[in-house]
Motif scaffolding. Structure first.
Motif, PDB file in Angstrom:
ATOM      1  N   ALA A  64      -3.691   5.182   6.327  1.00  0.00           N
ATOM      2  CA  ALA A  64      -2.742   4.358   6.716  1.00  0.00           C
ATOM      3  C   ALA A  64      -3.097   3.110   6.030  1.00  0.00           C
ATOM      4  N   PHE A  65      -4.388   2.711   5.740  1.00  0.00           N
ATOM      5  CA  PHE A  65      -4.822   1.540   4.818  1.00  0.00           C
ATOM      6  C   PHE A  65      -3.874   1.419   3.479  1.00  0.00           C
ATOM      7  N   ALA A  66      -4.175   2.585   2.902  1.00  0.00           N
ATOM      8  CA  ALA A  66      -3.325   2.562   1.551  1.00  0.00           C
ATOM      9  C   ALA A  66      -1.944   2.373   1.754  1.00  0.00           C
ATOM     10  N   ILE A 118       2.447  -1.633   1.334  1.00  0.00           N
ATOM     11  CA  ILE A 118       3.831  -2.349   1.952  1.00  0.00           C
ATOM     12  C   ILE A 118       3.716  -3.963   1.873  1.00  0.00           C
ATOM     13  N   LEU A 119       2.359  -4.274   2.175  1.00  0.00           N
ATOM     14  CA  LEU A 119       2.000  -5.680   2.310  1.00  0.00           C
ATOM     15  C   LEU A 119       2.092  -6.211   0.808  1.00  0.00           C
ATOM     16  N   SER A 120       1.585  -5.673  -0.117  1.00  0.00           N
ATOM     17  CA  SER A 120       1.477  -6.090  -1.659  1.00  0.00           C
ATOM     18  C   SER A 120       3.202  -6.105  -2.203  1.00  0.00           C
ATOM     19  N   ALA A 121       3.898  -5.247  -1.754  1.00  0.00           N
ATOM     20  CA  ALA A 121       5.221  -5.276  -2.183  1.00  0.00           C
ATOM     21  C   ALA A 121       5.944  -6.213  -1.475  1.00  0.00           C
ATOM     22  N   GLY A 122       5.788  -6.535  -0.214  1.00  0.00           N
ATOM     23  CA  GLY A 122       6.129  -7.655   0.202  1.00  0.00           C
ATOM     24  C   GLY A 122       5.916  -9.058  -0.233  1.00  0.00           C
TER      25      GLY A 122
END
Length: 154
Positions: free
Chosen positions: A26-28, A33-37
């Motif tokens: 889940a962390f990965a 997702i956060l990095s892509a955002g």
């Protein structure tokens, strides 16, 4: 015999349902997702910039050392990130009048505006990550993760 491409996503049965494995997966996923955002909508800023701005907005002026401690960012990385934020006029650094070797960092009005814009990026990442869950399940997940992260007696 070499593995086919679809076999790279396999997980051994003895690991599949272990909380440590699931939390790490889940962390990965959440990190991706956060990095892509941030990559798409952060205008060159990243999660560590967001953490620094959020800390300054919530707790007020702080030394670079204290910012590193409270945000979990390495001291040398804090310095580099603050240099980037300062170049964008999102923070100001001034020598501490009580200790000239120490810098006190303050968020600027522009930094507060940028933080609000980055909130949208982070909120979208939360929604994308938690899309399979109902609102009640999202709330429960946050409660359970918070409980796991609470300090325990040795």
């Amino acid at each position: 015999m070499p593995l086919s491409p679809h076999q790279f996503d396999r997980t051994p049965d003895r690991i599949t349902n272990r909380p440590t494995w699931l939390i790490s997966r889940a962390f990965a996923r959440s990190s991706a997702i956060l990095s892509a955002g941030f990559e798409q909508h952060g205008d060159g800023l990243r999660g560590y910039h967001y953490r620094l701005l959020a800390a300054l907005e919530q707790w007020g002026p702080a030394s670079q050392t204290d910012l590193g401690r409270t945000t979990g960012i390495d001291r040398s990385d804090v310095t580099a990130a603050l240099t980037e934020l300062e170049a964008r006029h999102l923070i100001e650094r001034r020598a501490d009048p009580q200790n000239k070797r120490r810098n006190i960092v303050t968020i600027t009005p522009g930094g507060i505006s940028e933080l609000a814009a980055l909130d949208a990026v982070v909120n979208k990442a939360q929604d994308d990550l938690l899309a399979p869950l109902t609102q009640a399940q999202r709330h429960q997940l946050v409660e359970l993760l918070t409980r796991i992260l609470e300090p325990t007696d040795p």
